[in-house]
Design an enzyme around this catalytic site. Structure first.
Site, PDB file in Angstrom:
ATOM      1  N   ARG A  13       5.905  -1.979   7.465  1.00 46.17           N
ATOM      2  CA  ARG A  13       4.791  -1.688   8.380  1.00 46.17           C
ATOM      3  C   ARG A  13       4.637  -0.172   8.558  1.00 46.17           C
ATOM      4  NH1 ARG A  13       3.374   1.014  12.836  1.00 46.17           N
ATOM      5  NH2 ARG A  13       5.415   0.561  13.731  1.00 46.17           N
ATOM      6  N   CYS A 244       2.549   8.330  11.520  1.00 44.57           N
ATOM      7  CA  CYS A 244       1.502   7.674  12.300  1.00 44.57           C
ATOM      8  C   CYS A 244       0.181   8.309  11.911  1.00 44.57           C
ATOM      9  CB  CYS A 244       1.744   7.829  13.801  1.00 44.57           C
ATOM     10  SG  CYS A 244       0.377   7.152  14.778  1.00 44.57           S
ATOM     11  N   ASN A 253      10.119   7.931   9.600  1.00 49.58           N
ATOM     12  CA  ASN A 253      11.097   7.272  10.463  1.00 49.58           C
ATOM     13  C   ASN A 253      12.508   7.728  10.099  1.00 49.58           C
ATOM     14  OD1 ASN A 253       9.789   4.787  12.024  1.00 49.58           O
ATOM     15  ND2 ASN A 253       8.741   5.005  10.064  1.00 49.58           N
TER      16      ASN A 253
END
Lengths: 310, 310
Positions: A13, A244, A253
């Protein structure tokens, strides 16, 4: 030995939504199967958002349905889907999600950019989703994730009071668990400790999880700070992919491989097999060869002195 | 706000000794001047070792002499020289070193490979150096650094008892301060905490400094663990260069830019100017363009939310 820690792989994701190349559906399925085989207890497989907004996630329904029932060393992973609203939650449950996670920005600027709602409007949406979920035959846990909880690249400083207000609102709205997300990677360890303590004082153990980015190189140190404060659930991404689309300057991340190495080295069992984790990394790299891939543990290999947590 | 922290830039020594390309003497001098101008309070400028062993350090005498009297925002840096033996200490003092640091491996295998002595023989050398230094007109502090204190790529696990034995031996030998070095980058934060506590219980505040590598991606988290235990002095390297020629698998030092960002973000003043630190990084990169250069803070820039420590 320390307590067990739950690592959620968010690469399919958060990682893929920022990737310059789109990963083919079949590759996603192979990658997710490999992640499950490595023993990750939770996998965030995609998001039910409009395909015109994030085309990389257009096949989330198919990917989730294909992943239901995946095995793994511990009975298979919980499949998590990100949903921005009730419609998404309904689609996720229908496709077999084992948990849903709803982003709720603390900062107004990120909230507008990400979902075109105010934080309060999104808290109300969480309440609608939680109520609807309670009425289902087979409800699954509803998580709400406080985005930009440690700073925002649009609004700048995010006051702790604002974080507390959103976290309390989400607890009152009926979210089963709450995560704090350093969406843009601005947090430092002192801030993590301060914030986790304050939010836990306000909502107790419902605060479960941290979602961290390594924008400034402090991601793993921030995870350590959370661990010190009793956090036992973290999001991370194989190869440190991610970011993002509505948070300028945000980078990847924290790296699953390095996080798991730290946890296991410190005596926190994760249930994750390193060899299979590296196989999952290889699948990612083969599917997206042009995407930069991070992580020190995969380069160095496990130290001679390494012993898994019991 | 936290206490001030002393960051020692070890790039001109630990960084360059592993670089594939040799940095020209004039470039070293320019780089060291830029590091001083950025406000680093200590700079390890080189090592007095046989040129046939580490040719990159053959010009240490010239580099040190040229650096004496360098200015800086806080009166100029302390110039540190690594010396393996008394002869090196004599040369370092004659060339103007403001502090000397002596490597003492805890593991037998690394000790043999690095200096062809046993740990006990090297502790005796430290005693000789400390005694000689006390007899000088203008003595400078003598530091002893316990290499491979957290594991060895040759010998494997390094027992805490061995670390304590060497640290106590060095304190008895008259070293003014003692550092613990994770030479190969195998340490984890729990081990850092355990070891710092035990060594401090044994030798008190004479334990001053940590020297960390980022082999496994835990370098900055390990620095945080040391900070939590009261350590207020760290080695690091601009761009994360470095390693150890006699420690197979070791990779670069922790990145100065990211370390300083963490410290300042957490309220620990370092006295270091980020713009000038990035100028020093640019000089390094221009002088050794083929050398990989690491660090997240230089890529991302300072966050909008950043405030320096007071």
């Amino acid at each position: 030995m320390g307590e067990a820690v739950t690592v959620r792989e968010v690469g399919p994701r958060d990682g893929l939504q920022m990737a310059a190349t789109r990963m083919a559906t079949a590759d996603k399925q192979r990658w997710i199967a490999a992640i499950a085989a490595a023993g990750l207890p939770e996998i965030e497989v995609g998001s039910f958002v409009p395909p015109r907004v994030i085309p990389q996630m257009a096949d989330t329904d198919a990917v989730l349905r294909a992943s239901v029932g995946l095995g793994g060393p511990h009975g298979g992973p919980v499949l998590v889907a990100l949903v921005p609203n009730l419609r998404g939650a309904q689609a996720a449950l229908a496709a077999g999600a084992g948990k849903i996670t709803i982003p709720v920005s603390v900062s107004e600027g990120h909230s507008r950019a990400n979902i075109n709602k105010t934080p309060d409007e999104q808290i109300a949406e969480v309440a609608r989703i939680a109520e609807w979920m309670r009425g289902q035959d087979r409800p699954v846990p509803v998580e709400a994730a406080c985005s930009t909880a440690f700073g925002c690249s649009i609004d700048g400083v995010v006051p702790l009071d604002a974080v507390l207000r959103v976290a309390e609102g989400l607890a009152a709205a009926g979210a089963d668990t709450i995560a704090l997300a350093d969406t843009v990677g601005y947090a430092n360890p002192a801030q993590i400790r301060r914030t986790v303590r304050a939010v836990r004082a306000a909502i107790g153990a419902r605060l479960e999880r941290l979602h961290l980015h390594d924008t400034m190189g402090l991601g793993i140190a921030n995870a350590l700070a959370g661990l010190d404060e009793g956090i036992r659930a973290f999001d991370s991404c194989i190869g440190g992919l991610g970011g993002c689309p509505y948070a300028p300057g945000a980078s990847g991340n924290i790296v699953t491989e390095d996080l798991v190495f730290m946890l296991e080295s410190m005596g926190h069992a994760t249930g994750i097999d390193f060899d299979r984790l590296l196989e999952a990394r290889a699948i990612l790299h083969a599917a997206l060869p042009d995407e930069p891939i991070h992580g020190q543990m995969p380069k160095a290999g496990l130290p001679r002195t390494f012993r898994r947590a019991a």
